[in-house]
Write a protein that holds these residues in place. Sequence first.
Motif, PDB file in Angstrom:
ATOM      1  N   MET A 268       0.813  -1.229   0.140  1.00 55.92           N
ATOM      2  CA  MET A 268       0.159  -0.065  -0.076  1.00 55.92           C
ATOM      3  C   MET A 268       0.866   1.268  -0.084  1.00 55.92           C
ATOM      4  O   MET A 268       1.559   1.273   0.756  1.00 55.92           O
ATOM      5  N   ALA A 269       0.785   2.187  -0.950  1.00 56.50           N
ATOM      6  CA  ALA A 269       1.395   3.219  -1.068  1.00 56.50           C
ATOM      7  C   ALA A 269       0.866   4.397  -0.370  1.00 56.50           C
ATOM      8  O   ALA A 269      -0.245   4.651  -0.283  1.00 56.50           O
ATOM      9  N   VAL A 270       1.745   5.113   0.493  1.00 58.27           N
ATOM     10  CA  VAL A 270       1.220   6.527   0.959  1.00 58.27           C
ATOM     11  C   VAL A 270       1.005   7.558   0.063  1.00 58.27           C
ATOM     12  O   VAL A 270       1.909   7.545  -0.850  1.00 58.27           O
ATOM     13  N   THR A 271      -0.347   8.124   0.138  1.00 59.93           N
ATOM     14  CA  THR A 271      -0.264   9.265  -0.778  1.00 59.93           C
ATOM     15  C   THR A 271      -0.886  10.460  -0.012  1.00 59.93           C
ATOM     16  O   THR A 271      -0.888  10.510   1.147  1.00 59.93           O
ATOM     17  N   TYR A 272      -1.488  11.353  -0.840  1.00 60.97           N
ATOM     18  CA  TYR A 272      -2.084  12.522  -0.351  1.00 60.97           C
ATOM     19  C   TYR A 272      -0.869  13.448   0.256  1.00 60.97           C
ATOM     20  O   TYR A 272      -0.516  13.695   1.177  1.00 60.97           O
ATOM     21  N   GLU A 273      -0.169  13.922  -0.985  1.00 60.51           N
ATOM     22  CA  GLU A 273       1.311  14.437  -1.046  1.00 60.51           C
ATOM     23  C   GLU A 273       0.959  16.050  -0.983  1.00 60.51           C
ATOM     24  O   GLU A 273       0.163  16.310  -2.115  1.00 60.51           O
ATOM     25  N   PRO A 274       1.610  16.828  -0.305  1.00 66.13           N
ATOM     26  CA  PRO A 274       1.420  18.282  -0.493  1.00 66.13           C
ATOM     27  C   PRO A 274       2.424  18.614  -1.751  1.00 66.13           C
ATOM     28  O   PRO A 274       3.232  18.183  -2.056  1.00 66.13           O
ATOM     29  N   VAL A 275       1.762  19.370  -2.606  1.00 67.43           N
ATOM     30  CA  VAL A 275       2.485  19.613  -4.085  1.00 67.43           C
ATOM     31  C   VAL A 275       2.759  20.893  -3.955  1.00 67.43           C
ATOM     32  O   VAL A 275       4.223  21.207  -4.322  1.00 67.43           O
ATOM     33  N   VAL A 276       1.949  21.930  -3.820  1.00 62.44           N
ATOM     34  CA  VAL A 276       2.511  23.516  -3.776  1.00 62.44           C
ATOM     35  C   VAL A 276       1.413  24.078  -2.850  1.00 62.44           C
ATOM     36  O   VAL A 276       0.266  23.882  -2.861  1.00 62.44           O
ATOM     37  N   THR A 277       1.974  25.342  -2.468  1.00 62.52           N
ATOM     38  CA  THR A 277       1.327  26.116  -1.584  1.00 62.52           C
ATOM     39  C   THR A 277       1.557  27.836  -2.328  1.00 62.52           C
ATOM     40  O   THR A 277       2.723  27.962  -2.492  1.00 62.52           O
TER      41      THR A 277
ATOM     42  N   GLY B 130      -1.758   9.911  13.515  1.00 66.83           N
ATOM     43  CA  GLY B 130      -1.208  10.119  12.026  1.00 66.83           C
ATOM     44  C   GLY B 130      -0.808  11.232  11.389  1.00 66.83           C
ATOM     45  O   GLY B 130      -1.595  12.498  12.128  1.00 66.83           O
ATOM     46  N   VAL B 131      -0.313  11.348  10.374  1.00 61.87           N
ATOM     47  CA  VAL B 131      -0.107  12.628   9.774  1.00 61.87           C
ATOM     48  C   VAL B 131      -0.344  12.332   8.278  1.00 61.87           C
ATOM     49  O   VAL B 131      -0.071  11.620   7.673  1.00 61.87           O
ATOM     50  N   ILE B 132      -1.548  13.146   7.806  1.00 61.12           N
ATOM     51  CA  ILE B 132      -1.825  13.253   6.497  1.00 61.12           C
ATOM     52  C   ILE B 132      -1.206  14.339   5.562  1.00 61.12           C
ATOM     53  O   ILE B 132      -1.189  15.498   6.158  1.00 61.12           O
ATOM     54  N   GLY B 133      -0.517  14.199   4.471  1.00 57.73           N
ATOM     55  CA  GLY B 133       0.062  15.233   3.902  1.00 57.73           C
ATOM     56  C   GLY B 133       1.333  15.515   4.205  1.00 57.73           C
ATOM     57  O   GLY B 133       1.851  16.686   3.616  1.00 57.73           O
ATOM     58  N   THR B 134       2.128  14.816   4.825  1.00 59.31           N
ATOM     59  CA  THR B 134       3.499  14.947   4.884  1.00 59.31           C
ATOM     60  C   THR B 134       4.263  14.275   3.863  1.00 59.31           C
ATOM     61  O   THR B 134       4.047  12.892   3.687  1.00 59.31           O
ATOM     62  N   ALA B 135       5.123  14.521   2.805  1.00 61.43           N
ATOM     63  CA  ALA B 135       5.685  14.036   1.797  1.00 61.43           C
ATOM     64  C   ALA B 135       6.743  13.101   2.150  1.00 61.43           C
ATOM     65  O   ALA B 135       7.357  13.075   3.485  1.00 61.43           O
ATOM     66  N   GLY B 136       6.608  11.851   1.836  1.00 59.06           N
ATOM     67  CA  GLY B 136       7.412  10.639   2.310  1.00 59.06           C
ATOM     68  C   GLY B 136       6.830   9.453   2.865  1.00 59.06           C
ATOM     69  O   GLY B 136       5.767   9.771   3.724  1.00 59.06           O
ATOM     70  N   ALA B 137       7.174   8.521   2.521  1.00 59.54           N
ATOM     71  CA  ALA B 137       6.360   7.209   3.132  1.00 59.54           C
ATOM     72  C   ALA B 137       6.400   7.141   4.495  1.00 59.54           C
ATOM     73  O   ALA B 137       5.628   6.428   5.310  1.00 59.54           O
ATOM     74  N   ALA B 138       7.284   7.654   5.343  1.00 57.24           N
ATOM     75  CA  ALA B 138       7.303   7.366   6.805  1.00 57.24           C
ATOM     76  C   ALA B 138       6.345   8.011   7.463  1.00 57.24           C
ATOM     77  O   ALA B 138       5.989   7.351   8.669  1.00 57.24           O
TER      78      ALA B 138
ATOM     79  N   GLY C  69       3.111   9.739   6.388  1.00 57.83           N
ATOM     80  CA  GLY C  69       1.874   9.730   5.817  1.00 57.83           C
ATOM     81  C   GLY C  69       0.910   8.537   6.465  1.00 57.83           C
ATOM     82  O   GLY C  69       1.251   7.522   6.553  1.00 57.83           O
ATOM     83  N   ALA C  70      -0.629   9.094   6.587  1.00 63.17           N
ATOM     84  CA  ALA C  70      -1.447   8.297   7.216  1.00 63.17           C
ATOM     85  C   ALA C  70      -2.318   7.717   6.185  1.00 63.17           C
ATOM     86  O   ALA C  70      -3.189   6.773   6.335  1.00 63.17           O
ATOM     87  N   PHE C  71      -2.187   8.361   5.005  1.00 54.92           N
ATOM     88  CA  PHE C  71      -3.124   8.164   3.991  1.00 54.92           C
ATOM     89  C   PHE C  71      -2.534   7.110   2.827  1.00 54.92           C
ATOM     90  O   PHE C  71      -1.586   7.822   2.186  1.00 54.92           O
ATOM     91  N   GLU C  72      -3.201   5.996   2.693  1.00 49.56           N
ATOM     92  CA  GLU C  72      -2.556   4.844   1.528  1.00 49.56           C
ATOM     93  C   GLU C  72      -3.567   4.575   0.732  1.00 49.56           C
ATOM     94  O   GLU C  72      -4.655   4.431   0.812  1.00 49.56           O
TER      95      GLU C  72
END
Lengths: 169, 155, 188
Positions: A1-10, C7-15, C17-20
């Motif tokens: 399962m891949a972590v997603t919901y990544e901040p892109v730009v503000t 958990g943390v949603i929206g922090t770049a990097g696999a370590a 993030g809580a949203f998968e």
Amino acid sequence: MAVTYEPVVTATLGSAATELTVSNIPQTYTDLVVDVFVPPVPVATNIAMYINDNSSGSTECGFVTLFSNGSGVGSQRSYQHPYFAMNYAATANTTYPTAYTLHFFQYARTDVRKSVIIMSSLDYAGSGASELREGMRNNNEAITKLRLNASGQNLPVGTRVSIFGIAKA
Amino acid sequence: MTSDAASVTFSNIPQTYTNLLVKWVTRGTVSQNAYYIYTALNGTAGSTTYGYSSGSAAVGDRSTGYMYVVYTSAGYATTNTFGTGEFTIHNYTGSSAKPITSWSAPETNSATSQAAFWGAGLWNNAAAVTSVLVGASSGNLVAGSSVYLYGIKHA
Amino acid sequence: MIPFLHGVIGTAGAAAGAFESIATVTASGGETALTFSSVPQGYVSLQIRCFSRETWTVAASVQIRMRFNGDAGNTYSFHEVKGNGSSASVQGQASYSNMYCGVSTTANTTASTYGASIIDIHGYASTTRNKTISAFGGGDTGVSSTEYWCAKHTGAWYNTSPVTSITLLPINGFAAGSIFSLYGVKGA
């Protein structure tokens, strides 16, 4: 399962302006979640999101809204606009900030129309509204640019658009 | 929660995120199918504008004394049924009032029960949010209720 | 005190993030059910993001239906607040065979237009609680019509078993290109 919901730009306004633009949105995600924060505005006005270089003459966007104005629930639909409206039952306020969350689905594809869900927080301590909205841009273009606009008025200092990318498995 | 309690509180919240997101699964003890669940920030209240189904009509309402988020299942709801919901506190470290976006699902096995809530709230305070309380506006939240706090950090 | 920041949603990097992302199902066209099987049990909540269209030709928008664990019995309830662009209406069902949870466009609308919906299922892995869901969706296609609407849905499955499979159902058939993506949100 891949972590997603990544901040892109503000992007944040350091001085008042009629529009806040985020360009060159990466095309590597499935959906975009856009978090918008608007401080109290100088003039009560409507807030809207334009897509790409949609001119004011474009008639591509339509949206249907479910809202509570604090005394009742209603619905409104509007179409043939160059933008997605982000408020209806209450305007952006001169005393209180407003917040909006937009979800753009399949935004990077070029073979489907662009659908959006918008949630608007417009409570003003005794007035205002709570709104849910779904809309579509009748155009297959991928979304590469978002333009937040205050209908000819100025967006205040501190207006912020933050984009997150969600990838599907 | 391992025992009934009127509320739970998250304290000493780090100031390193942009928004806070609270997800909850709760059941109240008040003798109704569903009832208000609310939040207080730094121990103080705010206001809410919300909509829902009363079971027979769409209803809009507001409160100027509570930040409701909005309704959860309560004592008369179908056995083992908990309400769920979430709310976002926008710009929680900023120096202006804090808007809140929420939805909640206080289901029970009745076609005419109150349900399908959505809301907008406002904490009219310029202070940064350092604590978040989630509670039953009457009675308690039962043991087995769960509340989760997340930080959302922008680029 | 409950530990905070599960958990943390929206922090770049696999370590952090809580949203998968868990799985995606895509309709090839005409399916009368699409299922997420073997749903992992390690999350606090699930989210399904729907981009959906039906083969139905009766109306312009229609609700998505959902069942858990293959249960087709009358073990669900749901409630709806619907806005059709001019007014709001409600409906509710108890002891029903599925939950309404979002909106699809239909074959009566412009090609390449799909409805958008978000479904949240908190506490899906509980062994002591029935399962409650919430959703919002709509099927506007940006053109002149009186048939487009959006809806807020909530529903419940009256069963304390953990959710191990999720089946999404159309009223007729899912059109080709309908996409449903499943995500999990982690706790501590």
